[in-house]
Motif scaffolding. Structure first.
Motif, PDB file in Angstrom:
ATOM      1  N   ARG A 224       3.960  62.427 -13.332  1.00  0.00           N
ATOM      2  CA  ARG A 224       4.561  63.615 -12.739  1.00  0.00           C
ATOM      3  C   ARG A 224       3.473  64.505 -12.165  1.00  0.00           C
ATOM      4  N   GLY A 225       3.729  65.059 -11.016  1.00  0.00           N
ATOM      5  CA  GLY A 225       2.758  65.927 -10.395  1.00  0.00           C
ATOM      6  C   GLY A 225       3.442  66.891  -9.440  1.00  0.00           C
ATOM      7  N   LYS A 226       2.641  67.467  -8.547  1.00  0.00           N
ATOM      8  CA  LYS A 226       3.174  68.436  -7.594  1.00  0.00           C
ATOM      9  C   LYS A 226       2.482  68.278  -6.238  1.00  0.00           C
ATOM     10  N   ILE A 227       3.172  68.689  -5.202  1.00  0.00           N
ATOM     11  CA  ILE A 227       2.564  68.814  -3.881  1.00  0.00           C
ATOM     12  C   ILE A 227       1.691  70.057  -3.902  1.00  0.00           C
ATOM     13  N   ILE A 228       0.400  69.900  -3.591  1.00  0.00           N
ATOM     14  CA  ILE A 228      -0.510  71.044  -3.650  1.00  0.00           C
ATOM     15  C   ILE A 228      -0.965  71.507  -2.270  1.00  0.00           C
TER      16      ILE A 228
ATOM     17  N   GLN B 267       9.742  64.655   7.384  1.00  0.00           N
ATOM     18  CA  GLN B 267       9.476  63.223   7.499  1.00  0.00           C
ATOM     19  C   GLN B 267       8.189  62.972   8.283  1.00  0.00           C
ATOM     20  N   TYR B 268       7.342  62.077   7.743  1.00  0.00           N
ATOM     21  CA  TYR B 268       6.065  61.648   8.311  1.00  0.00           C
ATOM     22  C   TYR B 268       4.985  62.729   8.255  1.00  0.00           C
ATOM     23  N   SER B 269       5.200  63.767   7.453  1.00  0.00           N
ATOM     24  CA  SER B 269       4.122  64.713   7.157  1.00  0.00           C
ATOM     25  C   SER B 269       3.214  64.113   6.089  1.00  0.00           C
ATOM     26  N   THR B 270       1.949  64.483   6.127  1.00  0.00           N
ATOM     27  CA  THR B 270       1.020  64.099   5.072  1.00  0.00           C
ATOM     28  C   THR B 270       0.847  65.257   4.107  1.00  0.00           C
ATOM     29  N   VAL B 271       0.955  64.966   2.811  1.00  0.00           N
ATOM     30  CA  VAL B 271       0.819  65.998   1.785  1.00  0.00           C
ATOM     31  C   VAL B 271      -0.212  65.543   0.756  1.00  0.00           C
ATOM     32  N   ALA B 272      -0.825  66.506   0.080  1.00  0.00           N
ATOM     33  CA  ALA B 272      -1.769  66.222  -0.998  1.00  0.00           C
ATOM     34  C   ALA B 272      -1.079  66.431  -2.333  1.00  0.00           C
ATOM     35  N   LEU B 273      -1.377  65.550  -3.288  1.00  0.00           N
ATOM     36  CA  LEU B 273      -0.816  65.626  -4.638  1.00  0.00           C
ATOM     37  C   LEU B 273      -1.931  65.907  -5.646  1.00  0.00           C
ATOM     38  N   ASN B 274      -1.563  66.550  -6.750  1.00  0.00           N
ATOM     39  CA  ASN B 274      -2.546  66.817  -7.810  1.00  0.00           C
ATOM     40  C   ASN B 274      -2.654  65.622  -8.758  1.00  0.00           C
TER      41      ASN B 274
ATOM     42  N   ARG C  64      -7.957  59.128 -11.421  1.00  0.00           N
ATOM     43  CA  ARG C  64      -8.059  59.365 -12.859  1.00  0.00           C
ATOM     44  C   ARG C  64      -6.695  59.369 -13.540  1.00  0.00           C
ATOM     45  N   ASN C  65      -5.628  59.521 -12.743  1.00  0.00           N
ATOM     46  CA  ASN C  65      -4.259  59.458 -13.267  1.00  0.00           C
ATOM     47  C   ASN C  65      -3.616  58.092 -13.037  1.00  0.00           C
ATOM     48  N   HIS C  66      -4.450  57.104 -12.647  1.00  0.00           N
ATOM     49  CA  HIS C  66      -3.991  55.739 -12.388  1.00  0.00           C
ATOM     50  C   HIS C  66      -3.123  55.645 -11.131  1.00  0.00           C
ATOM     51  N   ILE C  67      -3.376  56.530 -10.177  1.00  0.00           N
ATOM     52  CA  ILE C  67      -2.671  56.470  -8.899  1.00  0.00           C
ATOM     53  C   ILE C  67      -3.305  55.382  -8.038  1.00  0.00           C
ATOM     54  N   GLU C  68      -2.473  54.616  -7.337  1.00  0.00           N
ATOM     55  CA  GLU C  68      -2.924  53.565  -6.441  1.00  0.00           C
ATOM     56  C   GLU C  68      -2.187  53.682  -5.108  1.00  0.00           C
ATOM     57  N   PRO C  69      -2.812  53.220  -4.028  1.00  0.00           N
ATOM     58  CA  PRO C  69      -2.078  53.153  -2.759  1.00  0.00           C
ATOM     59  C   PRO C  69      -0.851  52.260  -2.901  1.00  0.00           C
ATOM     60  N   GLY C  70       0.244  52.683  -2.313  1.00  0.00           N
ATOM     61  CA  GLY C  70       1.476  51.905  -2.372  1.00  0.00           C
ATOM     62  C   GLY C  70       2.510  52.480  -3.317  1.00  0.00           C
ATOM     63  N   LEU C  71       2.097  53.377  -4.221  1.00  0.00           N
ATOM     64  CA  LEU C  71       3.061  53.950  -5.154  1.00  0.00           C
ATOM     65  C   LEU C  71       4.034  54.880  -4.417  1.00  0.00           C
ATOM     66  N   VAL C  72       5.276  54.833  -4.828  1.00  0.00           N
ATOM     67  CA  VAL C  72       6.328  55.669  -4.256  1.00  0.00           C
ATOM     68  C   VAL C  72       6.772  56.690  -5.296  1.00  0.00           C
ATOM     69  N   PHE C  73       6.892  57.929  -4.888  1.00  0.00           N
ATOM     70  CA  PHE C  73       7.378  58.994  -5.756  1.00  0.00           C
ATOM     71  C   PHE C  73       8.597  59.661  -5.123  1.00  0.00           C
ATOM     72  N   GLY C  74       9.496  60.118  -5.976  1.00  0.00           N
ATOM     73  CA  GLY C  74      10.557  60.990  -5.512  1.00  0.00           C
ATOM     74  C   GLY C  74      10.047  62.421  -5.469  1.00  0.00           C
TER      75      GLY C  74
ATOM     76  N   VAL D   7       4.823  73.282  -0.746  1.00  0.00           N
ATOM     77  CA  VAL D   7       3.823  73.271  -1.801  1.00  0.00           C
ATOM     78  C   VAL D   7       4.478  73.771  -3.092  1.00  0.00           C
ATOM     79  N   GLY D   8       4.247  73.050  -4.176  1.00  0.00           N
ATOM     80  CA  GLY D   8       4.864  73.401  -5.450  1.00  0.00           C
ATOM     81  C   GLY D   8       6.031  72.520  -5.818  1.00  0.00           C
ATOM     82  N   ASP D   9       6.604  71.810  -4.840  1.00  0.00           N
ATOM     83  CA  ASP D   9       7.674  70.862  -5.159  1.00  0.00           C
ATOM     84  C   ASP D   9       7.106  69.751  -6.049  1.00  0.00           C
ATOM     85  N   SER D  10       7.929  69.287  -6.982  1.00  0.00           N
ATOM     86  CA  SER D  10       7.479  68.300  -7.949  1.00  0.00           C
ATOM     87  C   SER D  10       7.637  66.885  -7.417  1.00  0.00           C
ATOM     88  N   VAL D  11       6.792  65.973  -7.926  1.00  0.00           N
ATOM     89  CA  VAL D  11       6.935  64.541  -7.636  1.00  0.00           C
ATOM     90  C   VAL D  11       7.004  63.794  -8.963  1.00  0.00           C
ATOM     91  N   ALA D  12       7.809  62.747  -8.994  1.00  0.00           N
ATOM     92  CA  ALA D  12       7.982  61.952 -10.202  1.00  0.00           C
ATOM     93  C   ALA D  12       8.554  60.607  -9.806  1.00  0.00           C
TER      94      ALA D  12
END
Length: 344
Positions: free
Chosen positions: A246-250, A261-268, A272-282, A335-340
């Motif tokens: 679980r994280g947030k758009i920062i 749609q098709y915007s690029t966002v940064a996540l916190n 180190r959190n085991h994030i890899e390219p290809g993962l999908v979040f809601g 910014v501040g919306d959650s991802v999970a």
């Protein structure tokens, strides 16, 4: 090419450890589909499933193949069938590939494997220093002079730098905003403001001459330079995290107020959190507080439920931060919306 197609066919029937029994295909899903130029794995999955990130289940891939799959190509014919009541997508055995060339389509373009997500939406960001270490500013090369007294530097201008030691392409950038975790307040990195690409003309011990190849925003005297990395296009099959993350758009790239749609966002979340390219979040938006009045006129305060408002695909990962492409959204995201982990 035939060897690649056969390799893909070998994937069929292999068990995916996370299979569930509720994989439901859309009522209007095509029984046969011919892959076309411009298709993406995400887009094709959308023809069959309400949840495109469950694409690996439809293909019966195991985890290693999901991380490094064999690709499908324009002209491949996909067939939907059922095995023991479960849907399965595979290559047609009678027509493995239908290739129709036109004067506008070169063979090498036809032979290019389709991408996971729209390539044009992320390719500009794959070879840019999106997150930098401010300590680099103290020791790295810098642009020290332009062609004349003009403040604005444009394409084809000759400029002068100090600290460049290798031939090739360099990128100009300056420090942007800090990326801060909204909960812990930890500084996760500093976003780089990319200016453009420059090519070395002459290497000298003190001052080096470069030519501006392209300008994305603006290139200014005082900008810092880094070697341009080779773009490594992300072509992972979309998949959801194997653990509860679980994280947030920062941040929304380039400081925009909202993402769509098709915007690029940064996540916190990062490596180190085991994030890899290809993962999908809601993407989840917290419901607004409301006041409800009952039949007796008594009021009570409550809150609307948190709902999934979109989904995103991680395509570039740093240690503490990752960048993701918004693939669909129900309205603006902020910014501040959650991802999970996405809903089924």
């Amino acid at each position: 090419m035939r060897k690649r197609i056969i390799s893909l066919a070998l994937l069929m029937g292999l068990a995916f450890p996370a299979f569930s029994d509720d994989l439901t295909v859309k009522p209007d899903a095509p029984s046969r589909y011919t892959v076309a130029r411009g298709d993406t794995l995400w887009g094709i999955a959308g023809h069959y499933l309400q949840s495109p990130w469950r694409w690996p289940e439809l293909w019966r891939m195991n985890r290693d193949q999901v991380r490094n799959p064999h690709w499908i190509y324009p002209g491949n014919v996909l067939v939907l069938d059922y095995v023991n009541g479960r849907p399965r997508l595979s290559l047609a055995s009678d027509i493995q590939r239908e290739v129709k060339l036109s004067p506008q389509a070169r063979p090498e373009e036809q032979d290019r494997a389709i991408a996971s997500i729209p390539a044009e939406a992320i390719e500009p960001f794959l070879a840019r220093p999106l997150v930098v270490d401010p300590a680099q500013f103290a020791t790295g090369p810098r642009l020290v002079a332009g062609p004349d007294e003009r403040l604005s530097i444009t394409q084809s201008d000759r400029v002068y730098t100090s600290g460049v030691t290798e031939n090739g392409t360099w990128q100009a950038y300056r420090l942007g905003k800090q990326l801060v975790d909204p909960d812990s307040k930890e500084v996760l990195g500093v976003e780089a403001v990319y200016g453009g690409d420059l090519a070395v003309d002459k290497l000298r011990p003190d001052i080096q001459t470069l030519t501006v190849r392209s300008v994305a925003g603006e290139v200014l005297v005082g900008d810092h330079l880094v070697r341009a990395p080779k773009a490594a296009f992300v072509n992972y099959v979309p998949r959801r995290p194997e653990e509860d993350l679980r994280g947030k758009i920062i941040a929304v790239y380039q400081g925009l107020d909202g993402a769509a749609q098709y915007s690029t966002v940064a996540l916190n979340l990062g490596a180190r959190n085991h994030i890899e390219p290809g993962l999908v979040f809601g993407i989840y938006k917290k419901g607004n507080p409301i006041t409800i009045t009952d039949a007796a006129g008594k009021k009570r305060e409550t809150q609307l439920p948190t709902e999934q408002a979109g989904s995103l695909f991680v395509y570039r990962v740093f240690d503490k931060v990752s960048y993701a492409l918004v693939l669909d959204s129900l309205g603006a995201l902020y910014v501040g919306d959650s991802v999970a982990t996405p809903e089924d």
